[in-house]
Motif scaffolding. Structure first.
Motif, PDB file in Angstrom:
ATOM      1  N   ALA A 110      -1.350 -16.327   1.528  1.00 27.59           N
ATOM      2  CA  ALA A 110      -2.373 -15.600   0.776  1.00 27.59           C
ATOM      3  C   ALA A 110      -1.736 -14.833  -0.383  1.00 27.59           C
ATOM      4  O   ALA A 110      -2.381 -14.001  -1.003  1.00 27.59           O
ATOM      5  CB  ALA A 110      -3.118 -14.642   1.701  1.00 27.59           C
ATOM      6  N   HIS A 111      -0.437 -15.100  -0.670  1.00 28.21           N
ATOM      7  CA  HIS A 111       0.231 -14.375  -1.752  1.00 28.21           C
ATOM      8  C   HIS A 111       0.868 -15.306  -2.773  1.00 28.21           C
ATOM      9  O   HIS A 111       2.090 -15.290  -2.964  1.00 28.21           O
ATOM     10  CB  HIS A 111       1.283 -13.411  -1.201  1.00 28.21           C
ATOM     11  CG  HIS A 111       0.700 -12.074  -0.907  1.00 28.21           C
ATOM     12  ND1 HIS A 111       0.418 -11.159  -1.896  1.00 28.21           N
ATOM     13  CD2 HIS A 111       0.282 -11.528   0.246  1.00 28.21           C
ATOM     14  CE1 HIS A 111      -0.117 -10.091  -1.337  1.00 28.21           C
ATOM     15  NE2 HIS A 111      -0.215 -10.279  -0.044  1.00 28.21           N
ATOM     16  N   PRO A 112       0.042 -16.125  -3.451  1.00 24.49           N
ATOM     17  CA  PRO A 112       0.618 -16.924  -4.532  1.00 24.49           C
ATOM     18  C   PRO A 112       1.147 -15.994  -5.615  1.00 24.49           C
ATOM     19  O   PRO A 112       0.653 -14.874  -5.782  1.00 24.49           O
ATOM     20  CB  PRO A 112      -0.576 -17.737  -5.048  1.00 24.49           C
ATOM     21  CG  PRO A 112      -1.775 -16.965  -4.648  1.00 24.49           C
ATOM     22  CD  PRO A 112      -1.414 -16.247  -3.372  1.00 24.49           C
ATOM     23  N   LEU A 159       6.438 -14.001   7.216  1.00 21.88           N
ATOM     24  CA  LEU A 159       6.511 -13.866   5.757  1.00 21.88           C
ATOM     25  C   LEU A 159       5.100 -13.742   5.213  1.00 21.88           C
ATOM     26  O   LEU A 159       4.340 -14.707   5.234  1.00 21.88           O
ATOM     27  CB  LEU A 159       7.200 -15.092   5.153  1.00 21.88           C
ATOM     28  CG  LEU A 159       8.624 -15.363   5.641  1.00 21.88           C
ATOM     29  CD1 LEU A 159       9.089 -16.723   5.164  1.00 21.88           C
ATOM     30  CD2 LEU A 159       9.570 -14.267   5.161  1.00 21.88           C
ATOM     31  N   HIS A 160       4.759 -12.568   4.733  1.00 19.08           N
ATOM     32  CA  HIS A 160       3.417 -12.353   4.196  1.00 19.08           C
ATOM     33  C   HIS A 160       3.405 -12.559   2.689  1.00 19.08           C
ATOM     34  O   HIS A 160       2.446 -13.069   2.132  1.00 19.08           O
ATOM     35  CB  HIS A 160       2.975 -10.930   4.561  1.00 19.08           C
ATOM     36  CG  HIS A 160       1.669 -10.524   3.970  1.00 19.08           C
ATOM     37  ND1 HIS A 160       0.481 -11.133   4.325  1.00 19.08           N
ATOM     38  CD2 HIS A 160       1.354  -9.582   3.038  1.00 19.08           C
ATOM     39  CE1 HIS A 160      -0.508 -10.579   3.636  1.00 19.08           C
ATOM     40  NE2 HIS A 160      -0.010  -9.651   2.847  1.00 19.08           N
ATOM     41  N   ASP A 161       4.487 -12.168   2.025  1.00 18.63           N
ATOM     42  CA  ASP A 161       4.536 -12.167   0.560  1.00 18.63           C
ATOM     43  C   ASP A 161       5.918 -12.682   0.145  1.00 18.63           C
ATOM     44  O   ASP A 161       6.812 -12.855   0.990  1.00 18.63           O
ATOM     45  CB  ASP A 161       4.336 -10.716   0.081  1.00 18.63           C
ATOM     46  CG  ASP A 161       4.136 -10.572  -1.423  1.00 18.63           C
ATOM     47  OD1 ASP A 161       3.942 -11.595  -2.120  1.00 18.63           O
ATOM     48  OD2 ASP A 161       4.183  -9.418  -1.912  1.00 18.63           O
ATOM     49  N   PHE A 184       5.972  -5.757   3.809  1.00 24.57           N
ATOM     50  CA  PHE A 184       4.857  -6.689   3.647  1.00 24.57           C
ATOM     51  C   PHE A 184       4.828  -7.233   2.219  1.00 24.57           C
ATOM     52  O   PHE A 184       4.657  -8.401   2.001  1.00 24.57           O
ATOM     53  CB  PHE A 184       3.503  -5.988   3.878  1.00 24.57           C
ATOM     54  CG  PHE A 184       3.215  -5.642   5.298  1.00 24.57           C
ATOM     55  CD1 PHE A 184       2.836  -6.625   6.200  1.00 24.57           C
ATOM     56  CD2 PHE A 184       3.293  -4.330   5.742  1.00 24.57           C
ATOM     57  CE1 PHE A 184       2.545  -6.311   7.509  1.00 24.57           C
ATOM     58  CE2 PHE A 184       3.002  -4.008   7.058  1.00 24.57           C
ATOM     59  CZ  PHE A 184       2.635  -4.997   7.942  1.00 24.57           C
ATOM     60  N   HIS A 185       4.962  -6.314   1.257  1.00 20.53           N
ATOM     61  CA  HIS A 185       4.673  -6.656  -0.145  1.00 20.53           C
ATOM     62  C   HIS A 185       5.839  -6.358  -1.078  1.00 20.53           C
ATOM     63  O   HIS A 185       6.527  -5.343  -0.921  1.00 20.53           O
ATOM     64  CB  HIS A 185       3.456  -5.864  -0.641  1.00 20.53           C
ATOM     65  CG  HIS A 185       2.189  -6.248   0.053  1.00 20.53           C
ATOM     66  ND1 HIS A 185       1.371  -5.330   0.646  1.00 20.53           N
ATOM     67  CD2 HIS A 185       1.610  -7.454   0.236  1.00 20.53           C
ATOM     68  CE1 HIS A 185       0.329  -5.971   1.169  1.00 20.53           C
ATOM     69  NE2 HIS A 185       0.455  -7.257   0.933  1.00 20.53           N
ATOM     70  N   HIS A 186       5.997  -7.255  -2.034  1.00 21.47           N
ATOM     71  CA  HIS A 186       6.974  -7.051  -3.091  1.00 21.47           C
ATOM     72  C   HIS A 186       6.246  -6.673  -4.378  1.00 21.47           C
ATOM     73  O   HIS A 186       5.091  -7.045  -4.579  1.00 21.47           O
ATOM     74  CB  HIS A 186       7.792  -8.323  -3.312  1.00 21.47           C
ATOM     75  CG  HIS A 186       8.485  -8.790  -2.074  1.00 21.47           C
ATOM     76  ND1 HIS A 186       9.601  -8.158  -1.574  1.00 21.47           N
ATOM     77  CD2 HIS A 186       8.203  -9.800  -1.211  1.00 21.47           C
ATOM     78  CE1 HIS A 186       9.984  -8.786  -0.458  1.00 21.47           C
ATOM     79  NE2 HIS A 186       9.157  -9.777  -0.219  1.00 21.47           N
ATOM     80  N   LEU A 212      -8.616  -5.976   0.681  1.00 23.70           N
ATOM     81  CA  LEU A 212      -7.236  -6.444   0.610  1.00 23.70           C
ATOM     82  C   LEU A 212      -6.897  -6.783  -0.846  1.00 23.70           C
ATOM     83  O   LEU A 212      -6.794  -5.890  -1.656  1.00 23.70           O
ATOM     84  CB  LEU A 212      -7.027  -7.596   1.598  1.00 23.70           C
ATOM     85  CG  LEU A 212      -7.166  -7.096   3.055  1.00 23.70           C
ATOM     86  CD1 LEU A 212      -7.317  -8.223   4.035  1.00 23.70           C
ATOM     87  CD2 LEU A 212      -5.966  -6.238   3.419  1.00 23.70           C
ATOM     88  N   HIS A 213      -6.768  -8.063  -1.149  1.00 18.59           N
ATOM     89  CA  HIS A 213      -6.260  -8.412  -2.484  1.00 18.59           C
ATOM     90  C   HIS A 213      -7.338  -9.033  -3.368  1.00 18.59           C
ATOM     91  O   HIS A 213      -8.361  -9.499  -2.893  1.00 18.59           O
ATOM     92  CB  HIS A 213      -5.094  -9.370  -2.347  1.00 18.59           C
ATOM     93  CG  HIS A 213      -3.972  -8.812  -1.547  1.00 18.59           C
ATOM     94  ND1 HIS A 213      -3.194  -7.768  -1.999  1.00 18.59           N
ATOM     95  CD2 HIS A 213      -3.517  -9.124  -0.311  1.00 18.59           C
ATOM     96  CE1 HIS A 213      -2.291  -7.490  -1.055  1.00 18.59           C
ATOM     97  NE2 HIS A 213      -2.466  -8.282  -0.039  1.00 18.59           N
ATOM     98  N   GLY A 214      -7.026  -9.053  -4.670  1.00 20.14           N
ATOM     99  CA  GLY A 214      -7.933  -9.667  -5.635  1.00 20.14           C
ATOM    100  C   GLY A 214      -7.166 -10.072  -6.879  1.00 20.14           C
ATOM    101  O   GLY A 214      -5.947  -9.919  -6.972  1.00 20.14           O
TER     102      GLY A 214
END
Ligand SMILES: [Fe+2]
Length: 495
Positions: A178-180, A239-241, A310-312, A488-490
């Motif tokens: 979910a993190h292109p 690996l989330h991101d 989680f996030h970079h 969450l994301h957008g």
């Protein structure tokens, strides 16, 4: 609205918790005016947001909001006007549970079917809830959920077209992050770089690069797979991101163990079976991009600092160094089976802190520097500079300078000087992920706007706030006739 730092929490928990609710309406292109300020005429395109929109069925609440069904909110901007639309993603699970009026699937984050352990044991079906991110790829809007394939939606009407295997690129049920990351054109045309991970005692990462524009000369179509590679690594991978540079895909494998027994036995959700591995060693996995200077070479595996990510924010290259900026937690914030997410004790949660790791590829050393002491999440750089050294970052932060709290403010951080600007929605507002949208045609890194959906506790509804990206001055506030739960994301899709 910039507020001075305060020592004690400046929010009312009831305001924060009031955002956890079911979305009961689907709006179909409703015109929204600015309640204050003016919508910039240069802002042309659509803001897409994804997040859980259904949190309760038949009187039973999800165990964690991440188990809520994905709902897309879209705000289309044109000529200083805005139109609002929202739609649930019609996943198989959503349709079936709507009909049944109760949960029919277990959730990854601990939601159980009614009927206790006996009803949940050995039911290992995954409900693809399409709730994590939403991006435009070619003529599709993709609702993403990392454990399975995307759902394709109509980018204008948000109608669900169905599960997508991306023209045969994916197998049925294949994991698709979910993190292109969007390469703005380091090697010519822009690309979408993403991955899928198959986890086990050994884990395999499938790295994929897609065209995002049609190219008449080569016949390449937007959405077409341009390259892929598969690499296997020892150990369980969560690996989330990830992050990209022109030549590398950068992964941080946390020191996490997965014990599936409580999941199989029907006592916990799969994500609740993840646990920090005491004494474990986190690793950076650097995979050469097929389009870059190290194409075809083996991945580099380098010890990473302690902590959980989680996030970079971003990554870039400098001589022999790959530099990656990430939000580190002291530990994996696990979700116990007996906790109610609405009564979470923020004081006990580790803070998310932005750190920079400089990885030297010739000697494998890593040096780490803290970039900010304020608890943050959802950080981004100007998307036209992704993969390059950046001076500025925008992120969601707590109102207090130290400690963990709900996210209530937006911060612009000068990564070189440490100087920052803050726009605050406190005491009654709660921010979501801020999106930096560059001003069309501008080459200044911080020229543009920051768009942020804010939960307005006083109205029990959502506001869309437009800030000037350079100064964080308020440009416009749109009071939406919609209550969007904490999301969450957008992404931003230019017109
Ligand atoms: Fe995420």
């Amino acid at each position: 609205m910039t507020a001075a730092p305060v020592a004690a929490p400046a929010y009312d928990r009831a305001d924060w918790a009031s955002a956890f609710r079911n979305v009961g309406v689907e709006l179909d292109g409703v015109a929204v005016r600015a309640a204050s300020g003016t919508i910039p005429a240069e802002l042309k395109g659509t803001l897409y947001r994804n997040g859980p929109g259904r949190l309760e069925r038949g009187g039973q609440w999800v165990h964690h909001p991440f188990d809520g069904d994905g709902m897309i909110t879209a705000l289309r901007f044109e000529a200083g006007e805005a139109q609002l639309r929202n739609r649930f993603v019609r996943t198989e699970g959503f349709e079936a549970e709507e009909q049944a009026g109760k949960f029919l699937y277990r959730g990854v984050f601990g939601t159980q079917k009614p009927g206790g352990v006996a009803a949940n044991a050995f039911d290992l079906r995954l409900k693809n809830i399409a709730n994590t991110h939403v991006v435009r790829l070619g003529d599709q809007l993709l609702a993403l959920w990392e454990a399975a394939e995307p759902h394709a939606l109509d980018p204008d009407t948000l109608e669900t077209r169905g599960l997508s295997l991306l023209d045969g690129v994916l197998k049925k049920g294949e994991a698709f992050s979910a993190h292109p990351r969007f390469d703005p054109g380091h090697h010519g045309a822009p690309r979408m770089v993403t991955f899928g991970v198959q986890s086990g005692p050994r884990s395999t990462i499938r790295l994929m690069e897609f065209a995002v524009e049609d190219d008449a000369a080569s016949g390449v179509k937007a959405g077409q797979l341009l390259s892929e590679r598969r690499d296997s690594f020892g150990g369980f991978a969560f690996l989330h991101d990830f992050a990209i540079t022109p030549n590398w895909a950068v992964f941080l494998q946390n020191a996490i163990a997965f014990n599936p027994l409580p999941y199989v036995a029907g006592r916990k959700g799969a994500a609740q079976c993840l646990q920090s591995q005491p004494g474990g060693q986190a690793k950076f996995w650097l995979i050469p991009r097929d389009v870059g200077a190290f194409a075809g070479q083996k991945p580099r595996i380098i010890d990473a600092p302690d902590g959980f990510v989680f996030h970079h924010l971003n990554a870039w290259e400098e001589g022999d160094d790959v530099v990656v900026e990430s939000i580190f937690y002291a530990d994996f914030p696990s979700i116990g089976p007996d906790e109610d997410f609405r009564s979470v004790n923020f004081e006990l949660l580790p803070e998310g802190l932005l750190e920079q790791c400089r990885i030297n590829l010739s000697d494998g050393s890593v040096s780490t520097q803290r970039l900010s002491e304020r608890c943050c999440e959802f950080a981004m750089v100007n998307p036209e500079r992704e993969g390059l050294p950046c001076r500025f970052a925008w992120m969601a932060v707590t109102e207090r300078e130290t400690g963990n709290d709900p996210l209530q403010a937006i911060k612009k951080l000068d990564l070189q000087s440490g100087e920052r600007q803050v726009w605050s929605a406190a005491p009654r507002g709660f921010v979501s992920e801020p999106l930096m949208v560059p001003r069309p045609g501008s080459s200044l890194e911080d020229d543009g706007w920051v768009l942020c959906l804010v939960w307005n506790g006083a109205r029990c509804a959502s506001d869309l706030v437009i800030l000037d990206a350079a100064s964080l001055a308020e440009v416009a506030v749109l009071e939406l006739p919609l209550a969007v739960p904490h999301g969450l994301h957008g992404s931003w899709a230019p017109a």
